[in-house]
Design an enzyme around this catalytic site. Structure first.
Site, mmCIF file in Angstrom:
data_model
loop_
_atom_site.group_PDB
_atom_site.id
_atom_site.type_symbol
_atom_site.label_atom_id
_atom_site.label_comp_id
_atom_site.label_asym_id
_atom_site.label_seq_id
_atom_site.Cartn_x
_atom_site.Cartn_y
_atom_site.Cartn_z
ATOM 1 N N LYS A 132 0.616 -1.458 0.059
ATOM 2 C CA LYS A 132 -0.150 -0.067 0.007
ATOM 3 C C LYS A 132 0.860 0.799 -0.169
ATOM 4 O O LYS A 132 2.094 1.174 0.596
ATOM 5 C CB LYS A 132 -1.033 -0.442 1.270
ATOM 6 C CG LYS A 132 -2.054 -1.125 1.388
ATOM 7 C CD LYS A 132 -2.987 -0.946 2.074
ATOM 8 C CE LYS A 132 -3.784 -2.010 2.437
ATOM 9 N NZ LYS A 132 -4.950 -2.143 3.292
ATOM 10 N N TYR A 175 -12.111 -2.270 -3.692
ATOM 11 C CA TYR A 175 -12.978 -2.561 -2.594
ATOM 12 C C TYR A 175 -14.023 -2.439 -3.048
ATOM 13 O O TYR A 175 -14.912 -2.240 -1.403
ATOM 14 C CB TYR A 175 -12.483 -1.545 -1.683
ATOM 15 C CG TYR A 175 -11.130 -2.098 -1.326
ATOM 16 C CD1 TYR A 175 -10.918 -2.979 -0.328
ATOM 17 C CD2 TYR A 175 -9.941 -1.324 -1.724
ATOM 18 C CE1 TYR A 175 -9.493 -3.412 0.064
ATOM 19 C CE2 TYR A 175 -8.229 -1.294 -1.045
ATOM 20 C CZ TYR A 175 -8.021 -2.650 -0.114
ATOM 21 O OH TYR A 175 -7.112 -2.692 -0.295
ATOM 22 N N ASN A 224 -2.174 -0.099 6.322
ATOM 23 C CA ASN A 224 -1.024 -1.025 7.015
ATOM 24 C C ASN A 224 -0.273 -1.526 6.251
ATOM 25 O O ASN A 224 -0.637 -3.192 6.336
ATOM 26 C CB ASN A 224 -2.642 -1.983 7.716
ATOM 27 C CG ASN A 224 -3.975 -2.221 6.313
ATOM 28 O OD1 ASN A 224 -3.425 -1.989 5.395
ATOM 29 N ND2 ASN A 224 -4.855 -3.510 6.954
ATOM 30 N N HIS A 279 -2.242 -5.620 1.404
ATOM 31 C CA HIS A 279 -2.847 -5.994 1.103
ATOM 32 C C HIS A 279 -3.141 -7.500 1.092
ATOM 33 O O HIS A 279 -2.672 -7.416 0.270
ATOM 34 C CB HIS A 279 -4.196 -5.768 0.626
ATOM 35 C CG HIS A 279 -5.792 -5.885 0.273
ATOM 36 N ND1 HIS A 279 -6.350 -6.965 1.016
ATOM 37 C CD2 HIS A 279 -5.962 -7.296 -1.317
ATOM 38 C CE1 HIS A 279 -7.773 -7.418 -0.046
ATOM 39 N NE2 HIS A 279 -6.667 -7.414 -1.417
ATOM 40 N N GLU A 314 -9.402 -11.226 -8.268
ATOM 41 C CA GLU A 314 -7.969 -9.917 -7.649
ATOM 42 C C GLU A 314 -7.071 -9.590 -8.314
ATOM 43 O O GLU A 314 -6.796 -8.862 -8.834
ATOM 44 C CB GLU A 314 -7.859 -9.145 -6.273
ATOM 45 C CG GLU A 314 -9.365 -9.784 -4.924
ATOM 46 C CD GLU A 314 -8.575 -9.069 -3.590
ATOM 47 O OE1 GLU A 314 -7.417 -9.509 -3.133
ATOM 48 O OE2 GLU A 314 -9.138 -8.962 -2.734
HETATM 49 P P1 CMP Z 1 -7.309 -4.168 3.353
HETATM 50 O O1 CMP Z 1 -6.836 -6.357 3.788
HETATM 51 O O2 CMP Z 1 -6.798 -3.968 2.234
HETATM 52 O O3 CMP Z 1 -8.794 -4.560 3.477
HETATM 53 C C1 CMP Z 1 -9.733 -3.692 3.776
HETATM 54 C C2 CMP Z 1 -9.198 -2.411 4.074
HETATM 55 O O4 CMP Z 1 -10.394 -1.758 5.183
HETATM 56 C C3 CMP Z 1 -8.320 -3.293 5.584
HETATM 57 O O5 CMP Z 1 -7.146 -3.985 4.889
HETATM 58 C C4 CMP Z 1 -7.798 -1.726 6.296
HETATM 59 O O6 CMP Z 1 -6.617 -1.267 5.491
HETATM 60 C C5 CMP Z 1 -9.507 -0.915 5.725
HETATM 61 N N1 CMP Z 1 -9.911 -0.613 7.096
HETATM 62 C C6 CMP Z 1 -10.525 0.443 8.311
HETATM 63 N N2 CMP Z 1 -10.712 0.550 9.055
HETATM 64 C C7 CMP Z 1 -10.866 -1.075 8.822
HETATM 65 C C8 CMP Z 1 -11.978 -1.886 9.929
HETATM 66 N N3 CMP Z 1 -12.677 -1.177 10.592
HETATM 67 N N4 CMP Z 1 -12.317 -3.242 9.540
HETATM 68 C C9 CMP Z 1 -10.993 -3.526 8.395
HETATM 69 N N5 CMP Z 1 -10.671 -2.981 7.968
HETATM 70 C C10 CMP Z 1 -10.753 -1.468 8.128
#
Ligand code: CMP
Length: 137
Positions: free
Chosen positions: A9, A49, A112, A115, A126
């Site tokens: 990311k 998403y 974070n 993904h 994906e």
């Molecule tokens: P990712 O695995 O990319 O999938 C969706 C993303 O939404 C997740 O990582 C997080 O970076 C983001 N996100 C933000 N808030 C939340 C939440 N409460 N629960 C899950 N994903 C979240």
């Protein structure tokens, strides 16, 4: 043999840890079958998403994912999907096990670092979102 999609990311790309993250995959038996750096458009991020479109964090997630370039990769190997998720650690880096990518490189639940597809079925969708068949080998 299984394939999964990984996204490094914008936070991790900006930090200059693309190589360190790709090394985690290769050092743990996952082959990089395809990889490219790109800037997502708002439409790209919203479409990728779409499954989260009703969640309260959707707009922040999309804003974050277009805030800078990302690196998308196809990882290949035995149990690639679950192996990648183990290497990534919990979605919230505060809950991620020591030694995982998110524990080591992520700031918070939005920024974070990575993904990874959450099922083999989603991985196929994906991967097809980002790569044509001839880009994967
Ligand atoms: P990712 O695995 O990319 O999938 C969706 C993303 O939404 C997740 O990582 C997080 O970076 C983001 N996100 C933000 N808030 C939340 C939440 N409460 N629960 C899950 N994903 C979240």
């Amino acid at each position: 043999m299984e394939r999964t999609l990984s996204i490094i990311k914008p936070d991790a790309v900006a930090k200059g840890v693309i190589g360190k993250i790709l090394d985690r995959f290769e050092s743990n038996g996952l082959k990089i079958a395809a990889s490219k750096k790109l800037q997502l458009s708002r439409m790209d991020a919203e479409a990728f998403y779409a499954v989260h479109s009703e969640r309260p964090f959707f707009n922040d997630l999309v804003d974050f994912m277009i805030s800078g370039p990302v690196v998308v990769s196809v990882l290949e190997g035995e149990d690639a999907m679950s192996k990648n998720r183990k290497l990534m650690g919990a979605t919230n880096p505060k809950e991620a096990e020591a030694g995982t990518i998110r524990a080591d490189f992520a700031e918070n639940i939005d920024a974070n670092a990575v993904h990874g597809s959450d099922s083999v079925e989603n991985a196929a969708v994906e991967i097809a979102f980002f790569f044509s068949g001839r880009e994967i080998s």
